[in-house]
Design an enzyme around this catalytic site. Structure first.
Site, PDB file in Angstrom:
ATOM      1  N   GLY A  51       0.807  -1.205   0.000  1.00 54.71           N
ATOM      2  CA  GLY A  51       0.000   0.000   0.000  1.00 54.71           C
ATOM      3  C   GLY A  51       0.840   1.255   0.000  1.00 54.71           C
ATOM      4  O   GLY A  51       1.986   1.270  -0.468  1.00 54.71           O
TER       5      GLY A  51
ATOM      6  N   GLY B 197      -1.214   6.249 -11.745  1.00 54.46           N
ATOM      7  CA  GLY B 197      -2.249   6.226 -10.720  1.00 54.46           C
ATOM      8  C   GLY B 197      -3.015   7.529 -10.699  1.00 54.46           C
ATOM      9  O   GLY B 197      -3.033   8.284 -11.686  1.00 54.46           O
TER      10      GLY B 197
ATOM     11  N   GLU C 145       2.019   9.237 -14.941  1.00 57.86           N
ATOM     12  CA  GLU C 145       0.867   9.086 -15.830  1.00 57.86           C
ATOM     13  C   GLU C 145      -0.344   8.997 -14.922  1.00 57.86           C
ATOM     14  O   GLU C 145      -0.530   8.022 -14.209  1.00 57.86           O
ATOM     15  CB  GLU C 145       1.033   7.832 -16.692  1.00 57.86           C
TER      16      GLU C 145
ATOM     17  N   GLY D 171      -4.524  10.897 -13.847  1.00 52.77           N
ATOM     18  CA  GLY D 171      -5.931  10.765 -14.180  1.00 52.77           C
ATOM     19  C   GLY D 171      -6.328  11.491 -15.454  1.00 52.77           C
ATOM     20  O   GLY D 171      -5.517  12.104 -16.144  1.00 52.77           O
TER      21      GLY D 171
ATOM     22  N   GLU E  94     -13.124  13.260 -12.566  1.00 52.78           N
ATOM     23  CA  GLU E  94     -12.861  11.919 -13.085  1.00 52.78           C
ATOM     24  C   GLU E  94     -13.696  10.925 -12.285  1.00 52.78           C
ATOM     25  O   GLU E  94     -13.484  10.762 -11.080  1.00 52.78           O
ATOM     26  CB  GLU E  94     -11.378  11.571 -12.977  1.00 52.78           C
TER      27      GLU E  94
ATOM     28  N   PHE F 124     -14.174   7.456 -12.996  1.00 53.37           N
ATOM     29  CA  PHE F 124     -13.578   6.120 -12.961  1.00 53.37           C
ATOM     30  C   PHE F 124     -14.656   5.064 -12.781  1.00 53.37           C
ATOM     31  O   PHE F 124     -14.521   4.107 -12.009  1.00 53.37           O
ATOM     32  CB  PHE F 124     -12.508   6.007 -11.878  1.00 53.37           C
TER      33      PHE F 124
END
Length: 486
Positions: free
Chosen positions: A210, A230, A252, A254, A380, A382
Site C-alpha cells: 500500500g 495512478g 501518468e 488521471g 474523473e 472512474f
C-alpha cells in the site's frame, strides 16, 4: 507447465526467488463473487530497502552484459506471455473483474512490450558532438541504475510491463510495486514470466503493498527513477517527494477525456464509439471518455441512442458468461461512482440510463441536461458513466473540451478529418484520435498527458523509453593529457 501455481507465491514476495514477506500477506479477492483466490505477500519498508540493495548489486553486471543477452531475455518473456496467455487471462478476468477481450488485450500488449523492449536493447544510445578541441566528444545514454515502478489496479499487467520491460532492456534493475488488489496479474505473472525467461537473480523485485510501501520505494536513495501510474492526487505526492530528493518521476495520472461529436458524424458509429469509450472495463481507465460533447443539432438523438444501448448491455460475472461489463474493483470505488452520479442528478442532471447497482455491478449510466459544475461531468468518475453536453459551434466545443485540469486523451468524430485536426490544435492534450474514441494504447506509441494528467509522454516508443530510463553522459577522449598554464 502451469506458470501461476499459487503454492509458489502464496504469502511471498519475489526478489532473489520467492521470500516470505516481512509485513504479512493479504487475500486475493475476486470482485465478482467475493471469493478468495489465494494470498500474496505484502511488502513493507524493510522489504523495499533490502530489495534496493540487492538490485544495485545485480544491476552492474546486467548493464555490462551484451545487448544480445538482454534482448534474448526480453524475447523469451514475450513468448512466455503468448504461450501462457489463457492462464494469465483467467487471472486478469477474475482478479480485476475484466471481460475476457480486455484480459486478452492485456496479455497481447504485454508480449508486444517485451518484443519492443528487446529491440530497444540494440538501439543507438548516443551521438558524436562537435568540439573545438582536438578530441572525441560524445553524449551517451547510460542506465539510471534502479527503477521503481508503481502500477495501479485497472490495467495491472499493461501498466506495469510498459515500464518494467524497457527499463530492464536498457540495463536497469527494477523494483515493481503492484496494487495489492491485483498483485497476481500485475506482479506475480510478470515475476514468473521473467523467472522462466532466465532473467538473472536480483534484477526484478515484485513487492505488493500500500501507501507505506510506495513511500518507501519513492524515498529510497538507491532508486533513482520512479515510474508511477495512478491518481492525480497520489501522483502529486510522488512528484513532490521526488522533487525534494532530486530524482526523476514519470507520472501518468488521471483524466476526464472529451469525445467531440460534430454534426456531420455518422450517428450510429458515434454512439457505438461513445459507448465503448465510456463503458469499457466499467469506465475504470484513465483514458475513459468522461465527457461527450455533441453538436446541439444531434445531441438529443445521441442521448436517446446511447441510453438505449446502455440499457441493453449485459452486466455480470465475466467468468460466468458473455457480458459487456463486469464488477467495479471494490465497494469504495462503487460508492464513489454512485455518489458522483447521485450528486449530479440532485443538482439537476437527467438520468437517461443506469444509475443503479447490485453489489459491485454498476449499470452503464448516461446523464443529460447537465447543470454547470455537475460533479460527474467535471470530475474523473472512474466508472461506467457517460455525461453528454451539447455545443453549438466548433469554438464552443474547443472551449468546453479545454475547460478541465486534465489533458490526457481526446477523440473527435467527423467526416472532415482536416476539420477535426484543426479542432484538436485548439485543445491541450497528450493524445488525439480523429474518428475514434479516447481509449487506445500501443507498445510502439508514446503515451502520456499534460496538466493534471501527468508529465507528458514518458512511456512507449523507442525515444520516450530511452529518455525515461537512461541518463545522458558527456564523454571526451584525447590521445595525450591536456597541458594547462599551471
Amino acid at each position: 507447465m502451469t506458470l501461476m501455481d499459487a503454492k509458489t507465491w502464496t504469502g511471498q514476495v519475489f526478489g532473489d526467488g520467492w521470500n516470505t514477506s516481512r509485513a504479512g500477506d493479504a487475500a486475493v479477492v475476486e470482485p465478482a463473487t467475493g471469493a478468495e483466490l489465494g494470498r500474496v505477500g505484502i511488502a513493507g519498508p524493510e522489504d523495499v530497502a533490502s530489495a534496493a540493495v540487492r538490485a544495485v548489486r545485480a544491476q552492474r553486471e546486467w548493464a555490462a552484459a551484451s545487448f544480445e543477452d538482454r534482448a534474448a531475455v526480453l524475447r523469451r518473456a514475450g513468448r512466455l506471455f503468448e504461450e501462457h496467455a489463457a492462464e494469465i487471462d483467467d487471472w486478469v478476468v477474475r482478479e480485476t473483474g475484466a471481460v475476457r477481450p480486455k484480459a486478452e488485450l492485456e496479455t497481447h500488449i504485454a508480449a508486444q512490450e517485451c518484443y519492443e523492449a528487446a529491440a530497444l536493447a540494440s538501439q543507438p544510445l548516443g551521438e558524436i558532438l562537435p568540439t573545438s578541441k582536438k578530441r572525441l566528444s560524445l553524449a551517451r545514454r547510460v542506465p539510471v541504475g534502479v527503477v521503481g515502478v508503481i502500477a495501479p489496479f485497472n490495467f495491472p499487467l499493461i501498466l506495469a510491463i510498459r515500464s518494467v520491460a524497457p527499463a530492464l532492456a536498457v540495463g536497469n534493475a527494477v523494483i515493481l510495486k503492484p496494487d495489492p488488489r491485483t498483485a497476481v496479474s500485475g506482479g506475480v505473472a510478470i515475476a514468473r514470466v521473467f523467472e522462466e525467461a532466465g532473467l538473472p537473480p536480483g534484477l526484478l523485485h515484485v513487492l505488493p503493498g500500500g501507501a507505506e510501501t510506495g513511500q518507501a520505494l519513492v524515498g529510497d536513495p538507491l532508486v533513482r527513477v520512479i515510474s508511477f501510474t495512478g491518481s492525480t492526487a497520489a501522483g502529486r505526492a510522488v512528484g513532490e517527494a521526488c522533487g525534494r530528493l532530486l530524482k526523476r518521476a514519470h507520472l501518468e495520472l488521471g483524466g476526464n477525456s472529451a469525445l467531440i461529436v460534430l454534426d456531420d458524424a455518422d450517428l450510429d458509429l458515434a454512439v457505438s464509439a461513445g459507448a465503448w469509450g465510456s463503458f469499457l472495463h466499467q469506465g475504470q481507465i484513465c483514458m475513459t471518455t468522461g465527457r461527450h460533447l455533441v453538436h446541439a443539432s444531434i445531441a438529443e438523438e445521441y442521448v436517446a441512442r446511447l441510453a438505449e444501448k446502455a440499457d441493453h448491455l449485459p452486466v455480470g460475472d465475466p467468468m460466468g458468461g458473455q457480458v459487456a461489463l463486469g464488477p467495479l474493483i471494490d465497494a469504495g470505488q462503487r460508492d464513489k461512482v454512485h455518489g458522483l452520479v447521485t450528486a449530479s442528478v440532485e443538482a439537476g442532471a437527467r438520468l437517461a440510463a443506469g444509475g443503479t447497482y447490485e453489489g459491485l455491478f454498476y449499470r452503464p449510466t448516461v446523464l443529460a441536461d447537465l447543470p454547470a459544475g455537475a460533479p460527474a461531468y467535471t470530475q474523473e468518475v472512474f466508472g461506467p458513466v457517460a455525461p453528454v453536453m451539447p455545443f453549438s459551434t466548433v469554438e464552443e466545443a474547443a472551449a468546453l473540451a479545454s475547460d478541465s485540469e486534465y489533458g490526457l486523451s481526446l477523440g473527435i468524430l467527423t467526416r472532415d478529418v482536416m476539420k477535426g485536426l484543426a479542432l484538436a490544435d485548439l485543445i491541450p492534450t497528450g493524445i488525439v484520435h480523429i474518428n475514434d474514441q479516447t481509449v487506445d494504447d500501443e507498445a510502439t506509441a508514446p503515451f502520456g498527458g499534460v496538466g493534471a494528467s501527468g508529465t507528458g509522454s514518458r512511456f512507449g516508443g523507442g525515444g520516450a523509453n530511452i529518455e525515461a530510463f537512461t541518463e545522458t553522459q558527456w564523454v571526451t577522449m584525447q590521445g595525450d593529457i591536456a597541458r594547462y598554464p599551471f
